[in-house]
Design an enzyme around this catalytic site. Sequence first.
Site, PDB file in Angstrom:
ATOM      1  N   ASP A  47       0.824  -1.221   0.000  1.00 30.65           N
ATOM      2  CA  ASP A  47       0.000   0.000   0.000  1.00 30.65           C
ATOM      3  C   ASP A  47       0.853   1.263   0.000  1.00 30.65           C
ATOM      4  OD1 ASP A  47      -2.025  -1.747   0.132  1.00 30.65           O
ATOM      5  OD2 ASP A  47      -2.804  -1.088   2.077  1.00 30.65           O
ATOM      6  N   SER A  75     -14.411   8.363  -2.754  1.00 31.66           N
ATOM      7  CA  SER A  75     -13.214   7.904  -2.066  1.00 31.66           C
ATOM      8  C   SER A  75     -12.808   8.997  -1.074  1.00 31.66           C
ATOM      9  CB  SER A  75     -12.145   7.650  -3.114  1.00 31.66           C
ATOM     10  OG  SER A  75     -11.025   7.090  -2.522  1.00 31.66           O
ATOM     11  N   LEU A  76     -11.583   8.972  -0.591  1.00 26.35           N
ATOM     12  CA  LEU A  76     -11.108  10.019   0.315  1.00 26.35           C
ATOM     13  C   LEU A  76      -9.760  10.532  -0.181  1.00 26.35           C
ATOM     14  CD1 LEU A  76     -11.738   8.339   3.798  1.00 26.35           C
ATOM     15  CD2 LEU A  76     -12.872  10.390   2.947  1.00 26.35           C
ATOM     16  N   LYS A  89      -9.878   4.470   9.917  1.00 22.72           N
ATOM     17  CA  LYS A  89     -10.066   4.157   8.499  1.00 22.72           C
ATOM     18  C   LYS A  89      -9.921   2.648   8.383  1.00 22.72           C
ATOM     19  CE  LYS A  89      -8.580   5.469   3.847  1.00 22.72           C
ATOM     20  NZ  LYS A  89      -8.585   4.145   3.265  1.00 22.72           N
ATOM     21  N   ARG A 130     -18.371  -0.896  -4.294  1.00 19.04           N
ATOM     22  CA  ARG A 130     -18.258   0.487  -4.744  1.00 19.04           C
ATOM     23  C   ARG A 130     -18.060   0.563  -6.260  1.00 19.04           C
ATOM     24  NH1 ARG A 130     -13.623   4.380  -2.551  1.00 19.04           N
ATOM     25  NH2 ARG A 130     -12.340   2.790  -3.532  1.00 19.04           N
ATOM     26  N   LYS A 168     -13.233  14.101   9.734  1.00 24.78           N
ATOM     27  CA  LYS A 168     -14.387  14.631   8.994  1.00 24.78           C
ATOM     28  C   LYS A 168     -14.910  15.879   9.685  1.00 24.78           C
ATOM     29  CE  LYS A 168     -15.825  10.029   7.553  1.00 24.78           C
ATOM     30  NZ  LYS A 168     -16.715   8.875   7.746  1.00 24.78           N
ATOM     31  N   CYS A 214      12.749 -32.570  18.065  1.00 22.52           N
ATOM     32  CA  CYS A 214      13.834 -33.549  18.137  1.00 22.52           C
ATOM     33  C   CYS A 214      13.396 -34.640  19.108  1.00 22.52           C
ATOM     34  CB  CYS A 214      15.107 -32.871  18.646  1.00 22.52           C
ATOM     35  SG  CYS A 214      16.407 -34.048  18.991  1.00 22.52           S
TER      36      CYS A 214
HETATM   37  S1  IVH Z   1     -15.842   8.098   4.482  1.00 28.93           S
HETATM   38  C1  IVH Z   1     -18.224  10.365   1.572  1.00 28.93           C
HETATM   39  N1  IVH Z   1     -15.009   6.803   6.599  1.00 28.93           N
HETATM   40  O1  IVH Z   1     -11.636   4.429   2.711  1.00 28.93           O
HETATM   41  C2  IVH Z   1     -17.657   9.370   2.486  1.00 28.93           C
HETATM   42  N2  IVH Z   1     -14.370   5.983   4.471  1.00 28.93           N
HETATM   43  O2  IVH Z   1      -9.665   5.416   0.829  1.00 28.93           O
HETATM   44  C3  IVH Z   1     -16.383   8.792   2.004  1.00 28.93           C
HETATM   45  N3  IVH Z   1     -13.007   3.943   4.566  1.00 28.93           N
HETATM   46  O3  IVH Z   1     -13.828   4.700   0.005  1.00 28.93           O
HETATM   47  C4  IVH Z   1     -15.841   7.706   2.807  1.00 28.93           C
HETATM   48  N4  IVH Z   1     -12.994   3.753   6.747  1.00 28.93           N
HETATM   49  O4  IVH Z   1     -13.947   2.598   1.539  1.00 28.93           O
HETATM   50  C5  IVH Z   1     -15.008   6.859   5.253  1.00 28.93           C
HETATM   51  N5  IVH Z   1     -14.384   5.752   8.547  1.00 28.93           N
HETATM   52  C6  IVH Z   1     -14.373   5.804   7.227  1.00 28.93           C
HETATM   53  C7  IVH Z   1     -13.700   4.856   6.445  1.00 28.93           C
HETATM   54  C8  IVH Z   1     -13.718   4.975   5.064  1.00 28.93           C
HETATM   55  C9  IVH Z   1     -12.594   3.220   5.604  1.00 28.93           C
HETATM   56  C10 IVH Z   1     -12.692   3.633   3.163  1.00 28.93           C
HETATM   57  C11 IVH Z   1     -13.818   3.811   2.210  1.00 28.93           C
HETATM   58  C12 IVH Z   1     -13.315   4.858   1.271  1.00 28.93           C
HETATM   59  C13 IVH Z   1     -11.851   4.616   1.333  1.00 28.93           C
HETATM   60  C14 IVH Z   1     -11.011   5.742   0.810  1.00 28.93           C
END
Ligand code: IVH
Length: 681
Positions: free
Chosen positions: A42, A89-90, A122, A143, A292, A426
């Site tokens: 990754d 995604s993020l 995450k 997704r 967030k 052994c």
């Molecule tokens: S929020 C609009 N929250 O990470 C909302 N994503 O690398 C967008 N992911 O696509 C996602 N934990 O699959 C959100 N606590 C979390 C998350 C999370 C894992 C994943 C998710 C996203 C990816 C992006």
Amino acid sequence: MKDAAATATPALASPQAYADAVATAVRAATAYYSDGSTPLGDDEYDALVRAIEAYEREHPDAVLPESPTGKVAGGAAVGDVPHSAPMLSLDNVFSAVELDSWATGLERRLGRPVAAWCVEPKLDGLAVAARYRAGRLTRLLTRGDGLAGEDITHAAGTVLGLPERLAEPLDVELRGEVLLTHEQFEQANAARTAHGATPFAHPRSGAAGTLRAKDRPYRVELTFFAYDAHGLPGLDHVELLDRLAALGANTAASTQAAPRRCATLAEAEQRIEEIAALRAALPFGIDGVVVKADAVADQEEAGSGSRAPRWAVARKLQAQHKVTRLLGVEWNVGRTGIIAPRAVLEPVVIDGVTVTYATLHNPADIERRGLMIGDQVFVYRAGDVIPRVEAPLVEERTGAEQPIAFPEACPRCGDAIDTSEQRWRCVRGRGCQAVASVIYAAGRDQLDIEGLGGTRAVQLVETGLVADLADLFTLTREQLLTLERMGETSADNLLAAIETARARPLNRVFCALGIRGTGRTMSRRIAAHFGSMAAIRAADEAALAGVDGIGAEKAAVIVAELAEVAGLLDRLAEQGVGTEVTEPAVVVAIDDEEAGPSGPLAGQSVVVTGSMTGALAELSRNAMNELIERAGGKASTSVSKRTALLVAGEKAGSKRAKAEELGVPVTTPEEFAALVADFLA
Ligand code: IVH
């Protein structure tokens, strides 16, 4: 916390280097989003995409259409069921500084400070959308490319935390992550190998493969964590998560790394550190921490780009899985005669530590994983966990890989191997390692027998005078004088040292046995808990599991090993060794704090680092630990939030820095000596 993406990727210097990087990234993203496998770790993938982004900023006219930048899932995933709203995604940040400038950018865009942040793990799995009609789960989708996903409704029944019915008859779409917890990963691989399939290399590939699979002859359970929903408008993020939990969905609120609302970015950064520190102890994998904007008004006003929302960002952590090459396998014989394979790896940095060796458990495990010398392998390391080889990347094989040769005789003594159990051993058992066992038993922290070092131990074993530790106590002057280079004075000194050792306290005698999983600290706890060797020997698994730090698995090992050394223990008892009897430690009664440990350190976790001075100068680390425990404390080796005190001597290094960072009180050896003066022997 170490910053992620420490994996350096050189800047792309030519159009060809850029095109190659794009091709590699697309290949990796396709593998990642199809079955979760990846020819790149990754960290390497993230670094590659960052290099591609940098090149594209410099050469905006030369951007290739297949470039993964700006696309959900790197543009790799497909599906045919349209999403009700794009699954985004993020964006990533890789350091506190980058997080800070991201937050500043967001606040500038809003023209006001963000009302509050939410910080949450995450989760390292796959994003899914779960559609409910009148509270019933009707469809489960991957997704895909963010606009349309694959229908995986067939897998819904195997996903824990994803209720078939919600607590209310709502039309709503839950979004979240599906993953394999560590336990589910182990179970999945056990089930797969039992059915002749190769194990999953990585929990994420396991989750991806499992969600897509149909008609498997075995069942693999997964876990869902909800982090978003469509159809429940007007709720701030933490409120939304509470609502999802109330509807029956699993959320990260059920874990130690629960989402937390933070009033300021500084508070958010602190929570990020906390979640990062918890990582190794969590029962599932996380690959970052998500920050967030909590307030729905902030989210709506910030809006989203085509790939990611502007109100959320992922602070990435370094990957715990890395790909490297298996160079060879070494077979080592342990003190108990167990012959354990160890993987020799091309050195690879995982979470800041260079890993060169990894455990392979036992021969059956090697076979189950289908490993070959020369394979590219996934290696896992988390916190203090011993690195382990997970599985080979079979699709990366070149044909030059060689089978792993298993030993036909004990690599230490050449005698036969007992292969009747999974762990090979052994046939001489502990006897194979008699020299090592005797040296260990005579060591400073065990029986502390001066004059019984390596050469003497070899002599005693090779001449047949000593086969195990009990034989030491029946040695006679005449026998010793038959040894080469053993004069009368040396013989008398050795006998006197053995005589002194006969009266060592129970914890040291127990430690000298070399029972697996019982080092100095554990031996002290066991001795204090039971008070006598007879009581230890009489303990069953449940009784042993009552000792702090002994779980069911370790208890079973101890019981089995004690049975194995029963003859040795009988002979030691006959010699008056380890026969000390003390009051067993009081078991702390709930609600009865008085019954807990007493002393100036009562119940506190204390760590020692650096070299001791003053009254403590002569104390070995073990003696320091014994002192801490006499004073009612708990000796520990690593500094964490729970550490009550760090005793920092000269040349204290990273532990001191960590204590200062966490606000753990630090004391000098002299101050500490004054604190525990009554307990200094
Ligand atoms: S929020 C609009 N929250 O990470 C909302 N994503 O690398 C967008 N992911 O696509 C996602 N934990 O699959 C959100 N606590 C979390 C998350 C999370 C894992 C994943 C998710 C996203 C990816 C992006």
